[in-house]
Design a protein around this motif. Structure first.
Motif, PDB file in Angstrom:
ATOM      1  N   ILE A 125      -6.692   4.433 -13.750  1.00 57.74           N
ATOM      2  CA  ILE A 125      -7.544   4.741 -13.745  1.00 57.74           C
ATOM      3  C   ILE A 125      -7.460   5.705 -12.089  1.00 57.74           C
ATOM      4  CG2 ILE A 125     -10.242   6.163 -14.161  1.00 57.74           C
ATOM      5  CD1 ILE A 125      -9.771   3.932 -16.299  1.00 57.74           C
ATOM      6  N   TYR A 126      -6.884   6.352 -12.285  1.00 57.96           N
ATOM      7  CA  TYR A 126      -6.630   6.768 -10.421  1.00 57.96           C
ATOM      8  C   TYR A 126      -7.638   7.073  -9.784  1.00 57.96           C
ATOM      9  CZ  TYR A 126      -4.449   9.325  -6.626  1.00 57.96           C
ATOM     10  OH  TYR A 126      -4.337  10.067  -5.151  1.00 57.96           O
ATOM     11  N   ARG A 127      -8.479   7.964 -10.830  1.00 56.41           N
ATOM     12  CA  ARG A 127      -9.441   8.876  -9.027  1.00 56.41           C
ATOM     13  C   ARG A 127     -11.043   7.663  -8.966  1.00 56.41           C
ATOM     14  NH1 ARG A 127     -10.153  10.639 -14.678  1.00 56.41           N
ATOM     15  NH2 ARG A 127     -11.920  10.274 -16.182  1.00 56.41           N
ATOM     16  N   ARG A 128     -10.472   6.374 -10.311  1.00 55.73           N
ATOM     17  CA  ARG A 128     -12.088   5.733  -9.948  1.00 55.73           C
ATOM     18  C   ARG A 128     -11.186   3.826  -8.811  1.00 55.73           C
ATOM     19  NH1 ARG A 128     -14.076   5.022 -15.524  1.00 55.73           N
ATOM     20  NH2 ARG A 128     -14.539   6.581 -16.869  1.00 55.73           N
ATOM     21  N   ASN A 129      -9.695   4.799  -8.188  1.00 50.99           N
ATOM     22  CA  ASN A 129      -9.584   3.522  -7.416  1.00 50.99           C
ATOM     23  C   ASN A 129      -9.536   3.593  -5.511  1.00 50.99           C
ATOM     24  OD1 ASN A 129      -7.674   1.269  -8.991  1.00 50.99           O
ATOM     25  ND2 ASN A 129      -7.957   3.426 -10.331  1.00 50.99           N
ATOM     26  N   TYR A 130      -9.596   2.585  -5.368  1.00 54.47           N
ATOM     27  CA  TYR A 130      -9.402   2.460  -3.499  1.00 54.47           C
ATOM     28  C   TYR A 130      -8.211   2.940  -3.290  1.00 54.47           C
ATOM     29  CZ  TYR A 130     -14.647   2.305  -3.904  1.00 54.47           C
ATOM     30  OH  TYR A 130     -15.700   2.264  -4.920  1.00 54.47           O
ATOM     31  N   MET A 131      -7.794   3.522  -2.599  1.00 53.60           N
ATOM     32  CA  MET A 131      -6.532   3.353  -1.944  1.00 53.60           C
ATOM     33  C   MET A 131      -6.169   3.582  -0.971  1.00 53.60           C
ATOM     34  SD  MET A 131      -4.708   5.642  -4.976  1.00 53.60           S
ATOM     35  CE  MET A 131      -2.653   4.726  -5.068  1.00 53.60           C
ATOM     36  N   GLY A 132      -5.090   2.988  -0.114  1.00 52.53           N
ATOM     37  CA  GLY A 132      -4.441   3.551   1.036  1.00 52.53           C
ATOM     38  C   GLY A 132      -3.026   3.138   1.863  1.00 52.53           C
ATOM     39  N   TRP A 133      -2.637   3.313   2.930  1.00 45.99           N
ATOM     40  CA  TRP A 133      -2.065   3.356   3.934  1.00 45.99           C
ATOM     41  C   TRP A 133      -1.486   2.481   4.886  1.00 45.99           C
ATOM     42  CZ3 TRP A 133       2.437   6.372   1.550  1.00 45.99           C
ATOM     43  CH2 TRP A 133       2.240   7.021   1.466  1.00 45.99           C
ATOM     44  N   PHE A 134      -0.789   1.564   4.766  1.00 47.90           N
ATOM     45  CA  PHE A 134      -0.490   0.572   5.434  1.00 47.90           C
ATOM     46  C   PHE A 134       0.839   0.454   6.589  1.00 47.90           C
ATOM     47  CE2 PHE A 134      -4.078  -1.195   4.539  1.00 47.90           C
ATOM     48  CZ  PHE A 134      -4.688  -0.935   3.336  1.00 47.90           C
ATOM     49  N   ARG A 135       1.947  -0.207   7.398  1.00 49.72           N
ATOM     50  CA  ARG A 135       2.651  -0.050   8.003  1.00 49.72           C
ATOM     51  C   ARG A 135       2.703  -1.810   8.356  1.00 49.72           C
ATOM     52  NH1 ARG A 135       1.459   3.993  12.918  1.00 49.72           N
ATOM     53  NH2 ARG A 135       0.473   2.309  14.067  1.00 49.72           N
ATOM     54  N   GLN A 136       3.911  -1.599   8.654  1.00 49.09           N
ATOM     55  CA  GLN A 136       4.751  -3.416   8.968  1.00 49.09           C
ATOM     56  C   GLN A 136       5.798  -2.748   9.508  1.00 49.09           C
ATOM     57  OE1 GLN A 136       5.264  -6.091   6.113  1.00 49.09           O
ATOM     58  NE2 GLN A 136       4.870  -7.949   7.696  1.00 49.09           N
ATOM     59  N   ALA A 137       5.935  -3.632  11.083  1.00 54.65           N
ATOM     60  CA  ALA A 137       6.798  -3.042  12.563  1.00 54.65           C
ATOM     61  C   ALA A 137       7.814  -4.696  12.293  1.00 54.65           C
ATOM     62  CB  ALA A 137       6.279  -2.859  13.402  1.00 54.65           C
ATOM     63  N   PRO A 138       8.796  -4.371  12.278  1.00 52.77           N
ATOM     64  CA  PRO A 138       9.523  -5.932  12.430  1.00 52.77           C
ATOM     65  C   PRO A 138       8.913  -6.341  13.548  1.00 52.77           C
ATOM     66  CG  PRO A 138      11.120  -3.886  12.870  1.00 52.77           C
ATOM     67  CD  PRO A 138       9.840  -3.419  12.576  1.00 52.77           C
ATOM     68  N   GLY A 139       8.527  -7.872  13.246  1.00 57.81           N
ATOM     69  CA  GLY A 139       8.124  -9.464  13.926  1.00 57.81           C
ATOM     70  C   GLY A 139       6.610  -9.127  13.825  1.00 57.81           C
ATOM     71  N   LYS A 140       5.693  -7.875  13.462  1.00 61.34           N
ATOM     72  CA  LYS A 140       4.337  -8.081  13.108  1.00 61.34           C
ATOM     73  C   LYS A 140       3.362  -7.796  11.762  1.00 61.34           C
ATOM     74  CE  LYS A 140       4.960  -5.275  16.736  1.00 61.34           C
ATOM     75  NZ  LYS A 140       3.574  -3.478  17.638  1.00 61.34           N
ATOM     76  N   GLU A 141       2.144  -8.191  11.881  1.00 59.10           N
ATOM     77  CA  GLU A 141       1.858  -8.171  10.595  1.00 59.10           C
ATOM     78  C   GLU A 141       1.381  -6.992  10.514  1.00 59.10           C
ATOM     79  OE1 GLU A 141      -2.092  -9.850  11.585  1.00 59.10           O
ATOM     80  OE2 GLU A 141      -2.334 -10.277   9.438  1.00 59.10           O
ATOM     81  N   ARG A 142       1.061  -6.966   9.107  1.00 60.12           N
ATOM     82  CA  ARG A 142       1.311  -5.139   8.146  1.00 60.12           C
ATOM     83  C   ARG A 142      -0.357  -5.023   8.932  1.00 60.12           C
ATOM     84  NH1 ARG A 142       2.766  -4.626   2.246  1.00 60.12           N
ATOM     85  NH2 ARG A 142       4.579  -5.830   3.251  1.00 60.12           N
ATOM     86  N   GLU A 143      -0.652  -3.808   8.982  1.00 59.72           N
ATOM     87  CA  GLU A 143      -2.059  -3.478   9.299  1.00 59.72           C
ATOM     88  C   GLU A 143      -1.922  -2.266   8.827  1.00 59.72           C
ATOM     89  OE1 GLU A 143      -1.856  -2.279  13.238  1.00 59.72           O
ATOM     90  OE2 GLU A 143      -0.114  -0.853  13.243  1.00 59.72           O
ATOM     91  N   GLY A 144      -3.919  -1.806   8.598  1.00 59.21           N
ATOM     92  CA  GLY A 144      -3.439  -0.963   8.285  1.00 59.21           C
ATOM     93  C   GLY A 144      -3.377   0.148   8.657  1.00 59.21           C
TER      94      GLY A 144
END
Length: 125
Positions: A28-47
């Motif tokens: 149920i798309y509208r009831r969910n929480y969503m986000g974009w994250f990124r991960q560069a080489p050698g680094k931890e994923r970040e919000g």
């Protein structure tokens, strides 16, 4: 089955723009929480940016004023408009979702259970 599919990545010069899209299905798309994250080489994923079910937004300090998260509920799509891109924005960008994420944790990738496969963004100087 929840499925998230990102698109829109690519290569761009510094100062340019890109718009990432995430097609969501299986919940149920509208009831969910969503986000974009990124991960560069050698680094931890970040919000990068997050969107609550009430429309509230959160942004990492590094992208405030340059990136905008939004959604089209009719199409079940999540977007990330990226402007004034910098070489340090280069990373694989992921779309993520969960049924609930507390307001203090929306940029914490560990709080999200559903993930897309990622799309590469490369910014050259």
């Amino acid at each position: 089955q929840v499925q998230l599919v990102e698109s829109g990545g690519g290569s761009v010069q510094a100062g340019g723009s890109l718009r990432l899209s995430c097609a969501a299905s299986g919940f149920i798309y509208r009831r969910n929480y969503m986000g974009w994250f990124r991960q560069a080489p050698g680094k931890e994923r970040e919000g990068v940016a997050a969107l609550g079910s009430d429309g509230s937004t959160s942004y990492a300090d590094s992208v405030k004023g340059r990136f905008t998260i939004s959604r089209d509920s009719a199409k079940n799509n999540l977007y990330l408009q990226m402007s004034s891109l910098k070489p340090e924005d280069t990373a694989v960008y992921y779309c993520a979702a969960d049924t609930y994420v507390g307001s203090s944790y929306r940029l914490n990738y560990k709080e999200y259970i559903y993930w897309g496969q990622g799309t590469q963004v490369t910014v050259s100087s």
